[in-house]
Design a protein around this motif. Structure first.
Motif, mmCIF file in Angstrom:
data_model
loop_
_atom_site.group_PDB
_atom_site.id
_atom_site.type_symbol
_atom_site.label_atom_id
_atom_site.label_comp_id
_atom_site.label_asym_id
_atom_site.label_seq_id
_atom_site.Cartn_x
_atom_site.Cartn_y
_atom_site.Cartn_z
ATOM 1 N N ARG A 54 0.831 -1.211 0.000
ATOM 2 C CA ARG A 54 0.000 0.000 0.000
ATOM 3 C C ARG A 54 0.863 1.257 0.000
ATOM 4 O O ARG A 54 0.584 2.215 -0.735
ATOM 5 C CB ARG A 54 -0.922 -0.007 1.216
ATOM 6 N N ARG A 55 1.918 1.258 0.810
ATOM 7 C CA ARG A 55 2.778 2.444 0.872
ATOM 8 C C ARG A 55 3.430 2.743 -0.469
ATOM 9 O O ARG A 55 3.497 3.896 -0.906
ATOM 10 C CB ARG A 55 3.861 2.237 1.938
ATOM 11 N N VAL A 56 3.933 1.697 -1.136
ATOM 12 C CA VAL A 56 4.573 1.901 -2.433
ATOM 13 C C VAL A 56 3.542 2.357 -3.467
ATOM 14 O O VAL A 56 3.816 3.257 -4.281
ATOM 15 C CB VAL A 56 5.283 0.617 -2.894
ATOM 16 N N ALA A 57 2.357 1.763 -3.433
ATOM 17 C CA ALA A 57 1.301 2.155 -4.373
ATOM 18 C C ALA A 57 0.900 3.611 -4.161
ATOM 19 O O ALA A 57 0.683 4.357 -5.132
ATOM 20 C CB ALA A 57 0.091 1.234 -4.204
ATOM 21 N N GLU A 58 0.792 4.035 -2.902
ATOM 22 C CA GLU A 58 0.437 5.430 -2.616
ATOM 23 C C GLU A 58 1.536 6.379 -3.080
ATOM 24 O O GLU A 58 1.250 7.485 -3.558
ATOM 25 C CB GLU A 58 0.183 5.600 -1.115
ATOM 26 N N LEU A 59 2.781 5.959 -2.937
ATOM 27 C CA LEU A 59 3.891 6.783 -3.408
ATOM 28 C C LEU A 59 3.840 6.939 -4.921
ATOM 29 O O LEU A 59 4.031 8.042 -5.455
ATOM 30 C CB LEU A 59 5.215 6.150 -2.971
ATOM 31 N N GLU A 60 3.572 5.841 -5.630
ATOM 32 C CA GLU A 60 3.456 5.910 -7.092
ATOM 33 C C GLU A 60 2.273 6.780 -7.502
ATOM 34 O O GLU A 60 2.360 7.544 -8.479
ATOM 35 C CB GLU A 60 3.306 4.498 -7.658
ATOM 36 N N ALA A 61 1.171 6.690 -6.755
ATOM 37 C CA ALA A 61 0.009 7.519 -7.067
ATOM 38 C C ALA A 61 0.323 8.994 -6.848
ATOM 39 O O ALA A 61 -0.083 9.858 -7.645
ATOM 40 C CB ALA A 61 -1.178 7.089 -6.205
ATOM 41 N N HIS A 62 1.045 9.295 -5.779
ATOM 42 C CA HIS A 62 1.415 10.689 -5.507
ATOM 43 C C HIS A 62 2.321 11.235 -6.605
ATOM 44 O O HIS A 62 2.160 12.386 -7.045
ATOM 45 C CB HIS A 62 2.116 10.779 -4.148
#
Length: 317
Positions: A54-62
């Motif tokens: 989730r953290r990596v996905a949120e970083l990519e989304a940001h």
């Protein structure tokens, strides 16, 4: 005015939360890159795999870009991800160093130090050094992990490691302690009764103490510049721990073949005598290694400087 102060405080706390989340996401991304998978990263960070993902996905989304290529077999960086990871690494290293400075870690040795070494090496040679070190540096806590398999220093959070043999990873700073070799030895009583073997062929007439870790096929291998000699041995007794094999040798049960650091104290004290020294295989290095990048915490530098001369003395044969 009071309302404005509350609003400003709320905004500050909001930004702090956002920054902390971003740093956690960066740390998760680095853990995935360094370990090669999300599952390994979760073990390293001690959080669920779903949290890392989730953290990596949120970083990519940001960032609105893909940082990782994910397959069932491996994870690799994208062209955008590679320079971003380098930047993340620098940011987190600078924060870590600022925290260590604030905590006084660079002014005096303190905090937890995780050390790994081969099992028998750690028990025989490193524990006495650690005991003296802890008596002198009371603010350092030691986490000792002695294994005969090499623990991954990055994944396992190891600060300092003792390694026997060539080093495959050049990203760690290494300092040579000594060189060791395999030795054949026996008790003076056994040699007085049975005579000293002078050639490899003489081993046929001797009782040998077998150790499953070194001679599982009932033979001893003696490499040389002219080629390897495989010498069958007569093992009337086999052990699966090196300590038991050494005890049997001291008790006069036969010849033993072990590493020099296993029996250095016994040879120096005279309870064992080395034979066939001219047939010893080439020496291999013993080295102490630790992290190379960034400032080295004082606890690490102090331990290395403390341990190396004492280990050199203990391992002299």
């Amino acid at each position: 005015m009071e309302c404005d102060n509350h609003l400003n405080s709320a905004i500050i706390f909001l930004w702090i939360g956002i920054i902390m989340d971003r740093l956690e996401a960066m740390a998760s991304l680095l853990a995935v890159v360094d370990t090669g998978s999300f599952s390994a990263a979760s073990r390293k960070m001690r959080v669920p795999v779903t949290t890392v993902s989730r953290r990596v996905a949120e970083l990519e989304a940001h960032l609105r870009t893909k940082l990782l290529h994910r397959t069932t077999r491996k994870v690799t960086l994208t062209d955008t991800g590679a320079p971003y990871v380098l930047a993340c690494r620098k940011v987190l290293e600078q924060i870590g160093e600022a925290e260590r400075n604030a905590a006084g870690e660079y002014q005096s040795p303190r905090g937890e130090l995780t050390v790994t070494a081969p099992l028998v090496f750690g028990r025989m040679h490193l524990v006495p050094v650690i005991a003296d070190f802890m008596a002198q540096f009371v603010d350092v806590r030691l986490n000792c992990r002695f294994h005969d398999r090499n623990l991954d220093l990055q994944d396992e959070g190891i600060d300092v490691a003792i390694r026997v043999g060539p080093l495959p990873d050049s990203s760690w700073r290494a300092q040579r302690i000594c060189a060791i070799r395999r030795v054949v030895c026996a008790s003076p009583d056994y040699l007085a009764r049975r005579g000293k073997p002078l050639t490899l062929a003489d081993l046929e007439a001797h009782d040998c103490v077998g150790f499953h870790g070194f001679d599982p096929n009932g033979s001893w291998l003696f490499p040389s510049a002219q080629g390897a000699s495989v010498v069958p041995i007569r093992s009337r007794i086999m052990f699966d721990t090196i300590e038991s094999a050494i005890d049997a040798g001291i008790a006069g049960m036969g010849l033993i073949r072990v590493l020099s650091y296993h029996v250095g104290p016994a040879i120096r004290s005279g309870v064992l005598q080395e034979v066939l020294a001219e047939f010893s295989p080439p020496e291999v290095p013993v080295q102490i290694i630790h992290r190379h990048e960034g400032l080295v915490p004082l606890k690490v530098r102090t331990f290395v400087d403390f341990a190396v001369p004492r280990l050199r003395t203990a391992l002299a044969l």
